[in-house]
Scaffold this active site. Structure first.
Site, PDB file in Angstrom:
ATOM      1  N   SER A 111      43.883  39.791  27.805  1.00 12.35           N
ATOM      2  CA  SER A 111      43.489  39.482  29.193  1.00 12.35           C
ATOM      3  C   SER A 111      44.348  40.228  30.204  1.00 12.35           C
ATOM      4  CB  SER A 111      43.567  37.972  29.447  1.00 12.35           C
ATOM      5  OG  SER A 111      44.855  37.469  29.117  1.00 12.35           O
TER       6      SER A 111
ATOM      7  N   ASN B  43      50.081  27.618  27.512  1.00 14.42           N
ATOM      8  CA  ASN B  43      49.042  26.769  28.094  1.00 14.42           C
ATOM      9  C   ASN B  43      49.492  26.139  29.407  1.00 14.42           C
ATOM     10  OD1 ASN B  43      47.732  27.499  25.813  1.00 14.42           O
ATOM     11  ND2 ASN B  43      47.746  25.477  24.839  1.00 14.42           N
TER      12      ASN B  43
ATOM     13  N   THR C  55      12.941  25.651  64.972  1.00 12.61           N
ATOM     14  CA  THR C  55      12.762  24.972  63.684  1.00 12.61           C
ATOM     15  C   THR C  55      11.614  25.716  63.010  1.00 12.61           C
ATOM     16  OG1 THR C  55      11.143  23.384  64.519  1.00 12.61           O
ATOM     17  CG2 THR C  55      13.466  22.715  64.623  1.00 12.61           C
ATOM     18  N   HIS C  56      11.663  25.825  61.718  1.00 15.27           N
ATOM     19  CA  HIS C  56      10.657  26.620  60.978  1.00 15.27           C
ATOM     20  C   HIS C  56      10.599  28.063  61.478  1.00 15.27           C
ATOM     21  CE1 HIS C  56       9.061  22.623  59.740  1.00 15.27           C
ATOM     22  NE2 HIS C  56       9.288  22.327  60.999  1.00 15.27           N
TER      23      HIS C  56
ATOM     24  N   SER D  56      20.616  55.561  58.274  1.00  6.62           N
ATOM     25  CA  SER D  56      19.758  55.841  57.129  1.00  6.62           C
ATOM     26  C   SER D  56      19.856  57.314  56.790  1.00  6.62           C
ATOM     27  CB  SER D  56      18.315  55.481  57.479  1.00  6.62           C
ATOM     28  OG  SER D  56      17.425  56.176  56.629  1.00  6.62           O
TER      29      SER D  56
ATOM     30  N   LYS E 111      17.424  54.928  62.522  1.00 10.36           N
ATOM     31  CA  LYS E 111      17.842  53.621  62.011  1.00 10.36           C
ATOM     32  C   LYS E 111      19.291  53.268  62.315  1.00 10.36           C
ATOM     33  CE  LYS E 111      15.959  51.017  59.696  1.00 10.36           C
ATOM     34  NZ  LYS E 111      15.618  51.063  58.269  1.00 10.36           N
TER      35      LYS E 111
ATOM     36  N   ASN F  74      21.423  50.047  60.860  1.00  8.77           N
ATOM     37  CA  ASN F  74      21.224  48.896  59.969  1.00  8.77           C
ATOM     38  C   ASN F  74      22.384  47.903  59.991  1.00  8.77           C
ATOM     39  OD1 ASN F  74      18.780  50.008  59.076  1.00  8.77           O
ATOM     40  ND2 ASN F  74      19.826  51.219  57.508  1.00  8.77           N
TER      41      ASN F  74
ATOM     42  N   GLU G  58      24.043  42.018  55.934  1.00  7.98           N
ATOM     43  CA  GLU G  58      23.247  41.964  54.703  1.00  7.98           C
ATOM     44  C   GLU G  58      24.128  41.827  53.467  1.00  7.98           C
ATOM     45  OE1 GLU G  58      19.413  44.628  55.151  1.00  7.98           O
ATOM     46  OE2 GLU G  58      21.129  45.586  56.087  1.00  7.98           O
TER      47      GLU G  58
ATOM     48  N   GLN H  97      40.309  31.369  29.263  1.00  9.41           N
ATOM     49  CA  GLN H  97      40.784  32.654  29.746  1.00  9.41           C
ATOM     50  C   GLN H  97      39.740  33.308  30.667  1.00  9.41           C
ATOM     51  OE1 GLN H  97      43.365  35.245  27.267  1.00  9.41           O
ATOM     52  NE2 GLN H  97      41.566  36.550  27.138  1.00  9.41           N
TER      53      GLN H  97
ATOM     54  N   LYS I 100      39.783  33.423  34.966  1.00  9.71           N
ATOM     55  CA  LYS I 100      40.469  34.265  35.934  1.00  9.71           C
ATOM     56  C   LYS I 100      39.571  35.284  36.619  1.00  9.71           C
ATOM     57  CE  LYS I 100      43.675  34.164  32.866  1.00  9.71           C
ATOM     58  NZ  LYS I 100      43.606  32.709  32.565  1.00  9.71           N
TER      59      LYS I 100
HETATM   60  N1  ARG Z   1      45.781  34.430  28.343  1.00  7.47           N
HETATM   61  C1  ARG Z   1      45.606  33.040  28.157  1.00  7.47           C
HETATM   62  C2  ARG Z   1      44.658  32.453  29.207  1.00  7.47           C
HETATM   63  O1  ARG Z   1      44.488  33.077  30.187  1.00  7.47           O
HETATM   64  C3  ARG Z   1      46.913  32.326  28.284  1.00  7.47           C
HETATM   65  C4  ARG Z   1      46.994  31.083  27.520  1.00  7.47           C
HETATM   66  C5  ARG Z   1      46.919  31.393  26.072  1.00  7.47           C
HETATM   67  N2  ARG Z   1      47.178  30.275  25.263  1.00  7.47           N
HETATM   68  C6  ARG Z   1      46.920  30.266  23.954  1.00  7.47           C
HETATM   69  N3  ARG Z   1      47.188  29.206  23.301  1.00  7.47           N
HETATM   70  N4  ARG Z   1      46.337  31.274  23.393  1.00  7.47           N
HETATM   71  O2  ARG Z   1      44.079  31.420  29.056  1.00  7.47           O
END
Ligand code: ARG
Length: 461
Positions: free
Chosen positions: A24, A111, A156-157, A278, A284, A286, A291, A323, A326
């Site tokens: 990761s 963890n 409205t609408h 454009s 144009k 825009n 958007e 994981q 993120k």
């Molecule tokens: N890279 C892991 C995550 O983002 C970190 C925690 C990993 N823990 C484990 N027991 N493998 O969740």
């Protein structure tokens, strides 16, 4: 040979495909500041509890500070082969300071480490987002203050309904933004818990001082259950919900900007610096910023849904699925951070075409309700008054005129109750001014609402 920090029980090294799949660091490198901050607090606590000695603690602290500086300056590169940012920092530390580095992870698991890092990260990003929300609020407030008397049709609408002012319309968005900030504050308050000491899931046998770490990192409280401390991501989901709702609000505003800047409406003109052209149609101009904001709202919803779906089936406590939290979180935050300055700038620089707004309000029979109310004032039951006013609209439509352009004789033909004072009763500005209940469009009422928003913003700073 397996060179992983957890290689002890393994007799074979990880398959290359698994390494890439499992890793990761390509995205969680973004947590390096938080990871190092958390580790420094953890090490200081270990020393204060006598779990590592003072020399080791000092070496760890200095080593981590140097790693942070080297990462900031680019002197140290993230190693893509590291499993994640936590392993990378720890391995780098041991490389630099030897034995002492290996003592850092005492009483800690990745963890609870990642649960901490993510909270720290979201806390600081959440505060920055809040500032962005407030800037947008300020910009809208300034525009609104200039348009207390700028008449426009309320819809409205998407059909012209009743006359309001641009200030009143924008004040609605101010209220939404104020709730968006409130939601963010609530979310940050709930997130304000320090999870270290949860260990992998079942706490730890070391006599850690969790309150010490909480205090060092500026948290108000510690988490109350070691499984919950590592297993939940509701704080991230809640932040994404706040962002999704915020984007929903600004997306609606952007939809209006898109409509209003069309030739059909012609209510506003966007600044050249906040519009695009454009490649084929020379004429144009825009509203791309608006958007894109509308479009990117879908992305942020997607990030929220991704994380909800990742989490919904997971047994307690940590699972590697988590994981996946993120990228969703980073993407939503990046998206909103991109959107905020562009959107705020677009609004601040747009020109309002007061005349076109007023004409639209005048042309849409938006005073038909006021005509009915006028008849009610003369003693007619509202249902009957509604019908008389409707018939007058039909009559006016046939000859292409506004209600106030009908002659008194014409109007009196529909009801004997109509006399010359009808013209002041259905004058657009008067229609708006009479709607002066708190929360209504009358300039005085809106001025009071804006004053409240101004006070709110001062308190929110
Ligand atoms: N890279 C892991 C995550 O983002 C970190 C925690 C990993 N823990 C484990 N027991 N493998 O969740």
């Amino acid at each position: 040979m397996n060179d992983k920090l957890w290689a002890g029980r393994f007799s074979q090294s990880t398959d290359a495909a698994v390494n890439d799949y499992n890793s990761s660091i390509s995205f969680d490198y973004r947590l390096f500041r938080e990871d190092i901050r958390g580790s420094r607090a953890h090490a200081a606590m270990l020393a204060s509890q006598g779990l590592i000695d003072a020399d080791d603690a000092a070496a760890i602290d200095q080593g981590l500070a140097e790693i942070a500086a080297d990462l900031e300056s680019g002197k140290l590169q993230f190693n893509p082969a590291a499993e994640d940012i936590h392993m990378f920092v720890e391995a780098e530390l041991t490389k630099r300071i030897g034995e002492a580095g290996k003592r850092l992870h005492t009483g800690r698991s990745r963890n609870d480490q990642v649960a901490l890092d993510l909270r720290l990260y979201l806390r600081s990003e959440g505060r920055l987002l809040r500032t962005g929300f407030l800037r947008l609020h300020q910009a809208l407030l300034e525009i609104a203050a200039n348009h207390l008397e700028t008449l426009m049709p309320g819809y409205t609408h998407l059909q012209r309904a009743q006359p309001i002012t641009l200030a009143h319309h924008l004040s609605a968005y101010l209220q939404m933004l104020q709730r968006d900030v409130g939601r963010l504050d609530d979310c940050l308050e709930r997130m304000d818990e320090m999870p270290l000491g949860s260990g992998a899931l079942a706490g730890t046998t070391y006599p850690l001082d969790r309150e010490y770490v909480a205090k060092a990192l500026g948290f108000s409280r510690i988490t109350s259950n070691s499984l919950d401390g590592v297993a939940d991501r509701d704080f991230a989901i809640e932040l994404l919900s706040c962002l999704a709702i915020f984007m929903m609000h600004v997306s609606r505003l952007c939809e209006e900007v898109i409509l209003w800047s069309s030739q059909e409406f012609n209510f506003i003109e966007l600044d050249d610096a906040f519009s695009t052209g454009s490649s084929i149609m020379p004429q144009k101009k825009n509203p791309d910023v608006a958007e894109l904001t509308r479009g990117k709202t879908g992305r942020v919803y997607g990030d929220l849904i991704s994380l909800l779906v990742v989490m919904k089936g997971l047994p307690l406590a940590y699972n590697k699925d988590m994981q996946e939290d993120k990228e969703a979180v980073f993407d939503a935050i990046d998206t909103v951070n991109l959107c905020l300055p562009a959107l705020t700038g677009m609004l601040k620089t747009m020109k309002v075409n007061r005349e076109a707004m007023r004409e639209a309000a005048a042309g849409g029979y938006t005073n038909a309700t006021d005509l009915a109310d006028y008849l009610v004032g003369k003693g007619m039951p509202f249902r009957d008054a509604h019908e008389v006013s409707g018939k007058l609209v039909r009559h006016a439509l046939k000859t292409g005129r506004a209600l106030e352009e009908l002659t008194l004789d014409e109007m009196a033909g529909f009801s004997g109750l109509i006399t010359a004072d009808v013209y002041t009763a259905i004058d657009l500005a008067a229609c708006v001014s009479r709607r002066d209940l708190p929360g209504g469009p009358a300039p005085d009422a809106v001025a009071a609402a804006l004053e409240e928003s101004r006070n709110w913003a001062e308190r929110a700073l």
